[in-house]
Write a protein that holds these residues in place. Structure first.
Motif, PDB file in Angstrom:
ATOM      1  N   ARG A 158       0.835  -1.201   0.000  1.00  0.00           N
ATOM      2  CA  ARG A 158       0.000   0.000   0.000  1.00  0.00           C
ATOM      3  C   ARG A 158       0.872   1.254   0.000  1.00  0.00           C
ATOM      4  N   VAL A 159       0.560   2.188  -0.894  1.00  0.00           N
ATOM      5  CA  VAL A 159       1.296   3.442  -1.002  1.00  0.00           C
ATOM      6  C   VAL A 159       0.337   4.580  -0.675  1.00  0.00           C
ATOM      7  N   THR A 160       0.700   5.414   0.300  1.00  0.00           N
ATOM      8  CA  THR A 160      -0.193   6.487   0.742  1.00  0.00           C
ATOM      9  C   THR A 160       0.371   7.887   0.526  1.00  0.00           C
ATOM     10  N   GLY A 161       1.653   8.015   0.272  1.00  0.00           N
ATOM     11  CA  GLY A 161       2.267   9.326   0.050  1.00  0.00           C
ATOM     12  C   GLY A 161       2.064   9.802  -1.378  1.00  0.00           C
ATOM     13  N   PHE A 162       1.741  11.072  -1.553  1.00  0.00           N
ATOM     14  CA  PHE A 162       1.450  11.620  -2.879  1.00  0.00           C
ATOM     15  C   PHE A 162       2.649  11.491  -3.807  1.00  0.00           C
ATOM     16  N   ARG A 163       3.803  11.947  -3.378  1.00  0.00           N
ATOM     17  CA  ARG A 163       4.970  11.971  -4.265  1.00  0.00           C
ATOM     18  C   ARG A 163       5.409  10.564  -4.649  1.00  0.00           C
ATOM     19  N   GLU A 164       5.382   9.643  -3.691  1.00  0.00           N
ATOM     20  CA  GLU A 164       5.772   8.263  -4.009  1.00  0.00           C
ATOM     21  C   GLU A 164       4.800   7.660  -5.020  1.00  0.00           C
ATOM     22  N   ALA A 165       3.511   7.893  -4.822  1.00  0.00           N
ATOM     23  CA  ALA A 165       2.512   7.361  -5.746  1.00  0.00           C
ATOM     24  C   ALA A 165       2.681   7.966  -7.142  1.00  0.00           C
ATOM     25  N   ARG A 166       2.899   9.271  -7.198  1.00  0.00           N
ATOM     26  CA  ARG A 166       3.073   9.914  -8.502  1.00  0.00           C
ATOM     27  C   ARG A 166       4.317   9.400  -9.204  1.00  0.00           C
ATOM     28  N   ASN A 167       5.393   9.196  -8.460  1.00  0.00           N
ATOM     29  CA  ASN A 167       6.623   8.661  -9.056  1.00  0.00           C
ATOM     30  C   ASN A 167       6.392   7.268  -9.628  1.00  0.00           C
ATOM     31  N   ILE A 168       5.618   6.458  -8.922  1.00  0.00           N
ATOM     32  CA  ILE A 168       5.304   5.113  -9.408  1.00  0.00           C
ATOM     33  C   ILE A 168       4.486   5.200 -10.694  1.00  0.00           C
ATOM     34  N   LEU A 169       3.499   6.072 -10.720  1.00  0.00           N
ATOM     35  CA  LEU A 169       2.656   6.217 -11.901  1.00  0.00           C
ATOM     36  C   LEU A 169       3.451   6.708 -13.112  1.00  0.00           C
ATOM     37  N   ARG A 170       4.491   7.484 -12.857  1.00  0.00           N
ATOM     38  CA  ARG A 170       5.294   8.030 -13.958  1.00  0.00           C
ATOM     39  C   ARG A 170       6.497   7.169 -14.319  1.00  0.00           C
ATOM     40  N   SER A 171       6.753   6.131 -13.547  1.00  0.00           N
ATOM     41  CA  SER A 171       7.957   5.326 -13.740  1.00  0.00           C
ATOM     42  C   SER A 171       7.875   4.451 -14.988  1.00  0.00           C
ATOM     43  N   ALA A 172       8.973   4.416 -15.738  1.00  0.00           N
ATOM     44  CA  ALA A 172       9.048   3.577 -16.934  1.00  0.00           C
ATOM     45  C   ALA A 172       9.251   2.111 -16.585  1.00  0.00           C
ATOM     46  N   THR A 173       9.578   1.812 -15.322  1.00  0.00           N
ATOM     47  CA  THR A 173       9.792   0.424 -14.916  1.00  0.00           C
ATOM     48  C   THR A 173       8.536  -0.195 -14.321  1.00  0.00           C
ATOM     49  N   MET A 174       7.451   0.554 -14.285  1.00  0.00           N
ATOM     50  CA  MET A 174       6.182   0.059 -13.747  1.00  0.00           C
ATOM     51  C   MET A 174       5.216  -0.250 -14.880  1.00  0.00           C
ATOM     52  N   THR A 175       4.435  -1.305 -14.715  1.00  0.00           N
ATOM     53  CA  THR A 175       3.421  -1.665 -15.693  1.00  0.00           C
ATOM     54  C   THR A 175       2.040  -1.683 -15.036  1.00  0.00           C
ATOM     55  N   GLN A 176       1.028  -1.633 -15.866  1.00  0.00           N
ATOM     56  CA  GLN A 176      -0.350  -1.644 -15.376  1.00  0.00           C
ATOM     57  C   GLN A 176      -0.631  -2.933 -14.600  1.00  0.00           C
ATOM     58  N   ALA A 177      -1.331  -2.789 -13.493  1.00  0.00           N
ATOM     59  CA  ALA A 177      -1.731  -3.946 -12.689  1.00  0.00           C
ATOM     60  C   ALA A 177      -3.138  -3.683 -12.175  1.00  0.00           C
ATOM     61  N   GLY A 178      -3.697  -4.651 -11.482  1.00  0.00           N
ATOM     62  CA  GLY A 178      -5.066  -4.513 -11.003  1.00  0.00           C
ATOM     63  C   GLY A 178      -6.045  -4.847 -12.111  1.00  0.00           C
ATOM     64  N   GLY A 179      -7.218  -5.331 -11.727  1.00  0.00           N
ATOM     65  CA  GLY A 179      -8.225  -5.686 -12.728  1.00  0.00           C
ATOM     66  C   GLY A 179      -7.790  -6.841 -13.604  1.00  0.00           C
ATOM     67  N   GLY A 180      -6.815  -7.637 -13.143  1.00  0.00           N
ATOM     68  CA  GLY A 180      -6.328  -8.760 -13.928  1.00  0.00           C
ATOM     69  C   GLY A 180      -5.318  -8.392 -14.986  1.00  0.00           C
ATOM     70  N   ALA A 181      -4.834  -7.141 -14.975  1.00  0.00           N
ATOM     71  CA  ALA A 181      -3.930  -6.668 -16.027  1.00  0.00           C
ATOM     72  C   ALA A 181      -2.647  -7.481 -16.083  1.00  0.00           C
ATOM     73  N   GLN A 182      -2.116  -7.851 -14.896  1.00  0.00           N
ATOM     74  CA  GLN A 182      -0.840  -8.562 -14.889  1.00  0.00           C
ATOM     75  C   GLN A 182      -0.958  -9.996 -15.407  1.00  0.00           C
ATOM     76  N   TYR A 183      -2.195 -10.477 -15.579  1.00  0.00           N
ATOM     77  CA  TYR A 183      -2.399 -11.844 -16.063  1.00  0.00           C
ATOM     78  C   TYR A 183      -2.946 -11.891 -17.483  1.00  0.00           C
ATOM     79  N   PHE A 184      -3.215 -10.725 -18.061  1.00  0.00           N
ATOM     80  CA  PHE A 184      -3.823 -10.688 -19.395  1.00  0.00           C
ATOM     81  C   PHE A 184      -2.789 -11.010 -20.464  1.00  0.00           C
ATOM     82  N   ASP A 185      -3.167 -11.820 -21.436  1.00  0.00           N
ATOM     83  CA  ASP A 185      -2.271 -12.185 -22.534  1.00  0.00           C
ATOM     84  C   ASP A 185      -2.091 -10.985 -23.461  1.00  0.00           C
ATOM     85  N   LYS A 186      -0.862 -10.422 -23.472  1.00  0.00           N
ATOM     86  CA  LYS A 186      -0.584  -9.244 -24.286  1.00  0.00           C
ATOM     87  C   LYS A 186       0.360  -9.576 -25.445  1.00  0.00           C
TER      88      LYS A 186
END
Length: 398
Positions: free
Chosen positions: A32-60
């Motif tokens: 769980r991430v609760t800090g604004f800056r940490e969350a924004r950095n994660i959302l903007r990071s090129a090393t992060m991919t979409q997750a949640g809603g089954g995204a990490q398991y979807f055949d791409k």
């Protein structure tokens, strides 16, 4: 930085705080991430991919037939660029505003005639009309489609029923999803194959997307463009009905100031509780708690639980903070949603004698991890055949 001098330091304007505390739960195993800056950095990071809603398991493996929600990197940027023209200020001006005006006119003529209306039904009708035009679901009856989608996506009061009740609701949701596919999506696909239009469905067909991909895209836009707008319009109306000073300020403000008020309400009451991202190498999943990030005093300032329309200006910040996300997957339809919400609410509060006769019932969708507001009843003075308020010209957001 100090808060507005008119705000009590102990004031808490949140209407969904209790249900969020009781029901909001991140996916198992997510950090769980609760800090604004940490969350924004994660959302903007090129090393992060979409997750949640089954995204990490979807055949791409086939990006061309993969819904944009599940893509990342260059594939996401490329597909996102193809839908961007449908969400521009120009598109709002030349296309969607006319739809908004027509539907709002229909709704408020009926409201003035009967003296009574249900906000969640009215706002959903508007949201469906706009999103359906963007997607291309325009060949079947809008009201019936709205009922099917509402039944398919609503899950807030599921937990209140016994086993048989839950079984019935699950079956009803499944049947309505099938009905939506065969009675709304398939007819639209047939029509667009024969007569392509300037909409997302025609684009998907041209790209050779499968029926499965098209259905997922349609349900994604239904959840993101229809359901969330419905909840936000009702929530914003509820806050302004309960706060006459805020309502007066909204009615007397110009469009830019009205949007600032709406963004501040959304900061305090974001529809979805979490956004998810996964680290590419470690596979760690992060649950970004939007409610907590939007209350981070180091970014939003003092008295974060109170509605302060001047907050963003004072803090030199984006008024919605992280309510629409950030980074590559930032909500593409945010301008459309704010524009139709502003138009609807501006008209609502100019109706003679308008009042909230019944506050909405708050529910929680475990499926979407979001609140739902139902049965918000408004009443007004009746005036057969007359307009409820003067018309105002509307300009899209910049």
């Amino acid at each position: 930085m100090p808060a507005s001098p008119t705000i009590d330091a102990d004031r808490d304007d949140r209407k969904t705080a209790s249900i969020v505390a009781a029901r909001a739960r991140p996916e198992k195993g997510a950090t769980r991430v609760t800090g604004f800056r940490e969350a924004r950095n994660i959302l903007r990071s090129a090393t992060m991919t979409q997750a949640g809603g089954g995204a990490q398991y979807f055949d791409k493996s086939d990006p061309g037939s993969t819904p944009v929600f599940f893509l990342d990197g260059a594939d996401h940027r490329q597909k996102r660029a193809t839908i961007a023209p449908y969400f521009t200020p120009k598109a709002i001006t030349t296309r969607y505003q006319a739809i908004m005006e027509r539907v709002i006119e229909e709704q408020f003529t009926a409201l003035r005639r009967t003296g009574r209306g249900t906000l969640d039904v009215m706002s959903f009708d508007l949201a469906v009309a706009v999103a359906a035009d963007i997607v291309g679901l325009t060949v079947t009856d809008r009201a019936r489609m709205a009922r099917r989608l509402s039944a398919s996506l609503s899950a807030a009061f599921y937990h209140q029923h016994n086993y048989l009740g839950r079984l019935y609701i699950s079956a009803r949701k499944f049947i309505n999803q099938i009905d939506f596919y065969f009675n709304d999506v398939k007819p639209a696909v047939r029509d667009r194959r024969a007569n392509p239009q300037d909409d997302i469905l025609s684009h998907l067909i041209a790209q050779g997307c499968s029926d499965k991909t098209i259905m997922i895209e349609c349900m994604t836009y239904a959840a993101a463009g229809m359901v969330t707008t419905r909840e936000f319009i009702v929530m914003a109306a509820w806050h302004m009905f309960d706060n006459p000073d805020l309502r007066t300020r909204f009615v007397e403000s110009n469009q830019e100031e009205q949007v600032a008020i709406l963004q501040e309400i959304l900061r305090l009451e974001p529809i979805a509780a979490f956004l998810y991202r996964q680290e590419t190498e470690t596979k760690d999943v992060y649950a970004l708690c939007l409610r907590d990030t939007n209350l981070d005093e180091t970014v939003v300032g003092a008295c974060p639980h109170a509605i302060d329309p001047d907050r963003a200006t004072r803090m030199k910040a984006n008024g919605s903070f992280l309510s629409f996300g950030d980074g590559a997957h930032h909500c593409p339809g945010w301008q459309v949603a704010l524009h139709e919400s502003r138009m609807f609410l501006d008209r609502l509060f100019r109706v003679p004698g308008i009042r909230l006769d019944r506050a909405p019932t708050i529910g929680w969708s475990d499926m979407l991890q979001s609140y739902e507001l139902r049965n918000a009843v408004v009443t007004c003075d009746t005036a057969s055949g007359q307009e409820g308020s003067p018309r105002r010209s509307c300009v899209p957001l910049a």
